[in-house]
Motif scaffolding. Structure first.
Motif, PDB file in Angstrom:
ATOM      1  N   ARG A  68      -4.826   4.155  -4.479  1.00  0.00           N
ATOM      2  CA  ARG A  68      -5.182   3.470  -5.706  1.00  0.00           C
ATOM      3  C   ARG A  68      -5.845   2.026  -5.281  1.00  0.00           C
ATOM      4  O   ARG A  68      -5.236   1.383  -4.331  1.00  0.00           O
ATOM      5  CB  ARG A  68      -4.088   3.221  -6.561  1.00  0.00           C
ATOM      6  N   ARG A  71       0.895  -1.301  -0.041  1.00  0.00           N
ATOM      7  CA  ARG A  71      -0.102   0.149   0.088  1.00  0.00           C
ATOM      8  C   ARG A  71       0.758   1.281   0.047  1.00  0.00           C
ATOM      9  O   ARG A  71       0.473   2.333  -0.759  1.00  0.00           O
ATOM     10  CB  ARG A  71      -1.007   0.048   1.318  1.00  0.00           C
ATOM     11  N   TYR A  90       1.537   2.707  -3.636  1.00  0.00           N
ATOM     12  CA  TYR A  90       0.382   2.762  -4.301  1.00  0.00           C
ATOM     13  C   TYR A  90      -0.502   3.770  -3.884  1.00  0.00           C
ATOM     14  O   TYR A  90      -1.573   4.121  -4.656  1.00  0.00           O
ATOM     15  CB  TYR A  90      -0.483   1.559  -4.692  1.00  0.00           C
ATOM     16  N   LEU A 134      -5.932  -1.880  -5.588  1.00  0.00           N
ATOM     17  CA  LEU A 134      -5.179  -2.865  -5.809  1.00  0.00           C
ATOM     18  C   LEU A 134      -5.935  -3.995  -6.393  1.00  0.00           C
ATOM     19  O   LEU A 134      -6.976  -4.292  -5.642  1.00  0.00           O
ATOM     20  CB  LEU A 134      -4.016  -3.106  -4.736  1.00  0.00           C
TER      21      LEU A 134
END
Length: 313
Positions: A255, A249, A252, A257
């Motif tokens: 976003r 995490r 990203y 996943l």
């Protein structure tokens, strides 16, 4: 015990674990759930597998869920406090406390596996819940597969879809990684429009999809129920993906996943999760619980406040 363990209306066995189901069972009258048996079980349950909680009856914020203590309180006094107060008693992994509960757990899952095509489970567990009239159980999400079996009393259950906004991806990742408690979920009254809601009476049992958030409110009567948890290869794969996504995490941000459980990306995540879990066992990381009340059968709500202190979960 009645002559049947579980009943499956036509077509519903195929949907086990795929959508919320309410079914029937035949163990509501079993002596394992009599007052005397529950009193003995309370006294036999080790402290690390015993939880007692409370929350104001009209509170919907799961962060107001409080943890208490009942060590040294007799089973009879705990039952009396539950009957007069506002308490939720959770006796975890009772099959490890007494072989008679292990036998029931094995029989129930053998019956489920006979009825559900292709279903094979392992790492099964049983916990007993004893709760007060009108008790409000905070919204929460469980990690393994779970079913709720009603033995005594009545309650209403709300089951929400296991997707945002009811279950933000980051939230389930943190729960899986044990960075957050299973009650740390957002809740808004508007969510109820998307929930499946049903009343449970003695002899009902319910199950729902993996991680589906749910909350419970008792009717004006003491409730006794038990939960069963289980794992399958499919559930284990989903767990591994959420575990790895939580580790990834920071790379990203917000976003979404992929939660796919097939293909090369899945196997890479599976390897990441397995390696981290092995390392984590060496670190022995645990969450701390803050205790701020003690069961008291003479108190109006069944408990008395104490100066807060922490124990490790």
């Amino acid at each position: 015990m009645n002559s049947f363990l579980t009943k499956w209306p036509s077509g519903e066995a195929q949907e086990f674990g795929q959508r919320p189901l309410r079914l029937r069972h035949g163990v509501a009258e079993d002596e394992l759930f009599s007052d005397s048996a529950l009193e003995r079980l309370i006294e036999a349950t080790p402290r690390e597998r015993l939880h007692v909680n409370t929350i104001p009856r009209d509170e919907t914020d799961p962060r107001k869920w409080r943890e208490g203590d009942m060590t040294g309180v007799s089973g009879r006094d705990v039952m009396a406090a539950v009957a007069r107060g506002n308490l939720w008693v959770h006796l975890q992994r009772v099959h490890e406390t007494s072989g008679v509960y292990q036998a029931l757990l094995d029989a129930l899952f053998a019956d489920i596996e006979r009825n559900v095509p292709g279903f094979r489970s392992y790492r099964r567990s049983m916990s007993v819940l004893i709760s007060s009239p009108n008790m409000n159980v905070a919204l929460h999400a469980d990690v393994p597969g779970q079913s709720l079996w009603q033995v005594r009393g009545r309650k209403r259950v709300w089951v929400y879809p296991p997707r945002p906004p009811y279950l933000p991806q980051r939230t389930i990742e943190n729960i899986v990684l044990q960075r957050s408690y299973d009650t740390e979920l957002p809740y808004d009254a508007s969510y109820d429009a998307a929930a499946e809601s049903f009343e449970m009476t003695p002899g009902d049992w319910a199950t729902w999809p993996r991680n589906a958030p749910h909350r419970v409110r008792n009717a004006d009567c003491v409730n006794v129920s038990f939960t069963t948890e289980h794992w399958t290869d499919e559930l284990r794969a989903g767990y591994a993906v959420d575990y790895a996504n939580g580790l990834l995490r920071p790379l990203y941000g917000c976003r979404d996943l992929s939660r796919e459980t097939q293909g090369p990306a899945f196997w890479a995540k599976f390897a990441v999760a397995a390696a981290h879990k092995s390392w984590r066992k060496l670190k022995a990381q645990r969450l701390a619980l803050t205790i701020d009340f003690r069961v008291d059968s003479n108190a109006a709500e069944g408990f008395s406040d104490v100066a807060p202190y922490q124990i490790m979960k």
